[in-house]
Design an enzyme around this catalytic site. Structure first.
Site, mmCIF file in Angstrom:
data_model
loop_
_atom_site.group_PDB
_atom_site.id
_atom_site.type_symbol
_atom_site.label_atom_id
_atom_site.label_comp_id
_atom_site.label_asym_id
_atom_site.label_seq_id
_atom_site.Cartn_x
_atom_site.Cartn_y
_atom_site.Cartn_z
ATOM 1 N N GLU A 245 -19.180 -2.978 16.458
ATOM 2 C CA GLU A 245 -18.073 -3.638 15.745
ATOM 3 C C GLU A 245 -17.924 -3.072 14.335
ATOM 4 O OE1 GLU A 245 -16.468 -8.009 14.241
ATOM 5 O OE2 GLU A 245 -18.068 -7.938 15.721
ATOM 6 N N ARG A 271 7.803 14.273 -6.476
ATOM 7 C CA ARG A 271 8.258 13.396 -7.566
ATOM 8 C C ARG A 271 8.184 14.124 -8.914
ATOM 9 N NH1 ARG A 271 11.151 9.362 -9.801
ATOM 10 N NH2 ARG A 271 9.955 8.039 -11.213
ATOM 11 N N HIS A 341 1.873 6.564 -7.229
ATOM 12 C CA HIS A 341 3.255 6.433 -6.759
ATOM 13 C C HIS A 341 4.152 5.807 -7.840
ATOM 14 C CE1 HIS A 341 1.876 7.236 -2.622
ATOM 15 N NE2 HIS A 341 3.135 7.254 -2.240
#
Length: 382
Positions: A245, A271, A341
């Protein structure tokens, strides 16, 4: 990131088929499912039809009889699309292995084919309102009454809780047992059993399409034939399976980090600020160099662990390290990539915003990262 050392041409073909399936069936709908707060059941049936559920199950029960390496590919590709698909990995690689390892022939015949086909969706109910990582102190009881157990208690934060029709419930069959963990057993509760009901679908910060629920058991009568393994051995079974898990969670954390680096690299190259791409600024370069290094180190560590796990080695300490380190690292990377960002990172239409919401819970579920450190410390002889 590069592929794993253990990947063969067959693995590559498998990944390609799965990716194409996800591009056609999942990506166009994912946004809608996030808004609706649920993944439709028919996706489960389609995954089953394609062989993408429980690939490790023996062919006798409808599975493909493959090793964990194929699960790794499924887990990665699902995480690449989005963390809300986490319930699929939970079903295939966390719940179903309990049936495979500890179930009787009759139980396997009854449940495994449906788990492979997607007819049955599974969940595991450990956490309670008053007990999370401290499993020995659960309060849900299952008291023997003739050929049945009578279950009373409440579970919460259950992944797949709304849709699951097979719930592996951690119960106390002997509330007076000393030490406490000796009284724990695993019982499969089926949808429609009298006294079993679901509470609300919980509203989470992230992972919006993944159904998470509260479950209630009020004098719920469950046939003793639904006991998984032996009464009183539940805690040992859980300890045996938690290695996988936590590895599943570590794989998701690593994949999320790799995705965030890719999307941020793409963004900073295009950008512009002050007349040039923000990727040309030294701060951006240094940040991304640091992040890329962490991701590369994580990949190598995880690769070695997956190989050891497939080979059947005991890697509990290292898996605890990987689960804690890779999920903490993913949280930090989410924050730094969002910053890179700028204002757009805070907008829902940019994928980094969703990652920023979805990533943190991995440091909490499957045993909190603090519990991971306790395990590491204990295994170091402290």
């Amino acid at each position: 990131m590069g592929k794993y050392r253990f990947e063969t041409e067959e693995h590559e073909l498998f990944r390609k088929t799965l990716r194409k399936f996800l591009e056609n069936e999942v990506e166009p709908n994912y946004e809608k499912w996030e808004e609706e707060r649920l993944i439709p059941k028919d996706l489960w049936l389609k995954l089953g039809e394609m062989g993408f559920l429980c690939p490790h199950v023996e062919e006798a029960y409808g599975g493909l009889g493959l090793d964990f390496s194929y699960s790794v590919i499924i887990l990665e590709e699902l995480e690449r699309v989005g963390t809300s698909l986490t319930g699929v990995g939970l079903h295939s690689d966390i719940v179903v292995p309990y049936i495979e390892s500890y179930g009787t022939g009759e139980q396997k015949n009854r449940w495994l084919p449906g788990c492979v086909s997607g007819q049955h969706i599974t969940a595991v109910a450990m956490t309670e309102p008053g007990a999370g990582s401290d499993l020995a102190n659960i309060k849900t009881t299952a008291i023997r009454d003739g050929d049945d157990f009578i279950v009373n208690g409440q579970k919460t934060f259950i992944t797949n809780g709304i849709q699951a029709d097979l719930v592996l419930v951690v119960v106390k069959t002997d509330p007076k047992a000393k030490p406490k963990h000796r009284g724990i057993s695993l019982l499969m509760v089926e949808d429609g059993m009298q006294g079993f009901s679901r509470g609300r679908k919980l509203d989470k910060v992230g992972m919006h399409a993944q159904d998470t629920a509260e479950l209630y058991f009020e004098d719920c009568r469950v046939p003793a034939a639904n006991l998984i393994g032996e009464a009183g051995n539940g805690f040992r079974y859980l300890m045996d399976k938690l290695q996988q898990e936590r590895l599943v969670v570590a794989i998701a954390g690593q994949t999320a980090s790799e995705e965030m680096v890719e999307m941020t690299l793409e963004y900073v190259k295009s950008r512009k600020a002050f007349g040039k791409a923000i990727g040309s600024f030294q701060n951006t370069q240094f940040k991304l160099a640091e992040i890329a290094t962490q991701v590369e180190l994580g990949h190598s560590f995880l690769e070695a662990l997956i190989e050891d796990h497939i080979a059947g080695k005991d890697i509990v300490t290292k898996v605890s390290m990987a689960k804690y380190w890779l999920t903490d690292t993913a949280k930090q990377i989410a924050s730094e990539c969002m910053q890179l960002h700028g204002g757009y990172g805070y907008m829902e239409e940019y994928k980094i915003a969703r990652r920023y919401r979805d990533v943190p819970v991995a440091a909490i579920y499957a045993g909190t990262n603090e519990v991971m450190k306790m395990i590491i410390g204990k295994n170091m002889g402290l």
